[in-house]
Motif scaffolding. Structure first.
Motif, PDB file in Angstrom:
ATOM      1  N   ASP A  90       0.818  -1.205   0.000  1.00 52.51           N
ATOM      2  CA  ASP A  90       0.000   0.000   0.000  1.00 52.51           C
ATOM      3  C   ASP A  90       0.860   1.266   0.000  1.00 52.51           C
ATOM      4  O   ASP A  90       0.617   2.198  -0.778  1.00 52.51           O
ATOM      5  CB  ASP A  90      -0.927   0.002   1.220  1.00 52.51           C
TER       6      ASP A  90
ATOM      7  N   HIS B 139       1.499   3.337  -3.401  1.00 51.60           N
ATOM      8  CA  HIS B 139       0.902   4.677  -3.468  1.00 51.60           C
ATOM      9  C   HIS B 139       1.958   5.716  -3.840  1.00 51.60           C
ATOM     10  O   HIS B 139       1.712   6.588  -4.695  1.00 51.60           O
ATOM     11  CB  HIS B 139       0.270   5.019  -2.120  1.00 51.60           C
TER      12      HIS B 139
ATOM     13  N   THR C 190       2.918   5.364  -7.516  1.00 50.47           N
ATOM     14  CA  THR C 190       1.828   5.803  -8.391  1.00 50.47           C
ATOM     15  C   THR C 190       1.750   7.328  -8.457  1.00 50.47           C
ATOM     16  O   THR C 190       1.628   7.922  -9.539  1.00 50.47           O
ATOM     17  CB  THR C 190       0.498   5.235  -7.890  1.00 50.47           C
TER      18      THR C 190
ATOM     19  N   THR D  57       5.357  12.730  -0.750  1.00 50.78           N
ATOM     20  CA  THR D  57       4.874  11.350  -0.783  1.00 50.78           C
ATOM     21  C   THR D  57       6.029  10.370  -0.595  1.00 50.78           C
ATOM     22  O   THR D  57       5.903   9.365   0.117  1.00 50.78           O
ATOM     23  CB  THR D  57       4.161  11.067  -2.115  1.00 50.78           C
TER      24      THR D  57
ATOM     25  N   LEU E 105      -2.971  12.014   2.324  1.00 47.54           N
ATOM     26  CA  LEU E 105      -3.350  11.231   1.158  1.00 47.54           C
ATOM     27  C   LEU E 105      -4.144  12.075   0.171  1.00 47.54           C
ATOM     28  O   LEU E 105      -3.923  12.027  -1.048  1.00 47.54           O
ATOM     29  CB  LEU E 105      -4.185  10.013   1.582  1.00 47.54           C
TER      30      LEU E 105
ATOM     31  N   GLN F 261      -5.973   4.612   1.290  1.00 45.26           N
ATOM     32  CA  GLN F 261      -4.762   4.793   0.486  1.00 45.26           C
ATOM     33  C   GLN F 261      -4.792   3.914  -0.758  1.00 45.26           C
ATOM     34  O   GLN F 261      -4.465   4.361  -1.863  1.00 45.26           O
ATOM     35  CB  GLN F 261      -3.530   4.458   1.344  1.00 45.26           C
ATOM     36  N   GLU F 262      -5.189   2.659  -0.583  1.00 45.87           N
ATOM     37  CA  GLU F 262      -5.239   1.753  -1.723  1.00 45.87           C
ATOM     38  C   GLU F 262      -6.315   2.180  -2.719  1.00 45.87           C
ATOM     39  O   GLU F 262      -6.120   2.097  -3.938  1.00 45.87           O
ATOM     40  CB  GLU F 262      -5.503   0.322  -1.241  1.00 45.87           C
TER      41      GLU F 262
ATOM     42  N   THR G  13      -4.985   5.107  -4.628  1.00 49.65           N
ATOM     43  CA  THR G  13      -3.918   4.657  -5.519  1.00 49.65           C
ATOM     44  C   THR G  13      -4.496   4.002  -6.762  1.00 49.65           C
ATOM     45  O   THR G  13      -4.017   4.225  -7.884  1.00 49.65           O
ATOM     46  CB  THR G  13      -3.002   3.665  -4.773  1.00 49.65           C
TER      47      THR G  13
END
Length: 405
Positions: free
Chosen positions: A221, A225, A228, A256, A290, A325-326, A329
């Motif tokens: 995760d 993230h 990405t 990030t 996020l 978060q996932e 993403t």
């Protein structure tokens, strides 16, 4: 080398023999006190293995005795780094080294000590008499206990009786190999882990596997993230050709990446188990970062929060953060910077998160697959909740419901 001779080349064969002989030490010590060993009669030989039985049974009642016997059995009855094994491998001893935790463990230890005592007496007597017989056949000793019979006549042959003297030596070697293997098998049954110890070991192994699985999801995760966001930001900055936008994109990549490095350091610290406290895992109260990284990637994120996030239980809040978060993403990876609607509702019994974005061809193609979506569903199931992912009313939706109890 013939297979039947191979055990004679293994060091463990002789450590097992020594282990058997050591088992008779208590018997010989007791016999030296009573009835004495100067002129033992037949009845004295019968008492030799019987007198110490109450003593060894009483010793078995001490919990630490099981640990001592387990360690000794591991070292002397089973191949390991200290032995030379013909096939280059090592057996799994399956011997417990924990103290007795129940009367059942004490009983098994008592049976083991009595068995070791009797087997040790038998082996020591067989060793003395068989080697004595071999020496008598060679005529190298006059103290043979056999005054009459064929052995006495063979002994008068001197060195001519050498071939026959190999027979008792061969019998002794067979007893050593067979007796050692039988004692090793008995040790596994009597000194092996109890049902409670097996259950505890299984639970510990399960906890380790769950922890490894959790760490794998954490890395997937967090690092996924960060990568990405970096890819999306770099592509957007390249396409825009605007220095100001490029600066904002680079700032988002730096922020990030820094968060991902903190997560990676925390996970590695847990894996090293160096005893230092690991930094706290992020919770839903930290979700703003996020959302900032998603907005910095060009996505429009509308958020509606109902209820106090700070009152969420720790596990629910931490896992909720990872699920969000996932979900974000996946939006950036498969759809790019598209409008996203996020709704978070907290009431007295549950947490509900609803993430929606425009349904695209790429997004729809991933409806049934992807380790990220599967990870969201697994996290929800572990907390007693559920997660649904897929098209809904012309949009792609990730909906998570987690109980707070």
């Amino acid at each position: 080398m013939p297979g039947f001779l191979r055990p004679l080349t293994r060091a463990v064969t002789y450590t097992r023999w020594l282990h058997l002989l050591m088992g008779s030490a208590v018997a010989w010590s007791c016999a030296a006190i009573y009835p004495g060993l100067s002129r033992p009669a037949f009845g004295d030989w019968v008492l030799l293995p019987l007198l110490p039985v109450p003593l060894v049974v009483a010793a078995a009642m001490v919990p630490a005795m099981r640990r001592a016997e387990g360690l000794q059995a591991r070292m002397m009855l089973f191949p390991g780094a200290h032995t030379r094994v013909a096939d280059g491998g090592a057996e799994d001893p399956g011997i417990s080294v924990a103290p007795s935790a129940s009367w059942r463990d004490r009983g098994r230890t008592a049976v083991w000590l009595v068995l070791r005592l009797e087997a040790g007496c038998a082996m020591s007597l067989a060793t003395v008499h068989l080697f004595g017989l071999a020496l008598a056949m060679l005529g190298t000793t006059e103290a043979a206990p056999w005054d009459d019979g064929p052995v006495r006549h063979v002994a008068t042959l001197g060195w001519a009786g050498a071939p026959l003297s190999l027979l008792p030596v061969a019998v002794e070697l067979v007893l050593i190999v067979v007796g050692g293997r039988l004692m090793a098998r008995a040790a596994r049954r009597l000194l092996g882990p109890s049902p409670a110890e097996r259950l505890a070991a299984l639970e510990e192994r399960t906890e380790q596997l769950l922890e490894r699985n959790r760490i794998a999801r954490e890395l997937h995760d967090s690092i996924g993230h960060a990568l990405t966001v970096a890819v999306v930001q770099a592509g957007a900055a390249k396409a825009a050709g605007d220095p100001e936008f490029t600066d904002r994109a680079l700032d988002a990549v730096v922020e990030t990446g820094r968060a991902a490095l903190e997560d990676l350091e925390r996970v590695l610290r847990v894996l090293r188990e160096d005893g230092r406290p690991a930094s706290g895992r992020p919770t839903l109260t930290d979700a703003e970062r996020l959302l900032d990284s998603a907005r910095a990637s060009g996505a429009t994120v509308d958020v509606a929060v109902a209820g106090p996030l700070e009152r969420l239980p720790g596990p629910v809040s931490r896992e909720g953060y990872r699920m969000l978060q996932e979900a974000l993403t996946n939006v950036l990876r498969h759809c790019g910077p598209v409008p996203v609607r996020l709704g978070i509702t907290v009431d007295e019994t549950r947490l509900v998160m609803d993430v929606r974005n425009a349904l695209t061809g790429v997004n729809g193609a991933t409806a049934g697959g992807g380790s990220g979506l599967r990870g969201i569903r697994e996290r929800a199931a572990l907390l007693g909740g559920r997660a649904t992912t897929g098209p809904y009313e012309g949009e792609w939706r990730v909906r998570v419901e987690l109980p707070l109890g």
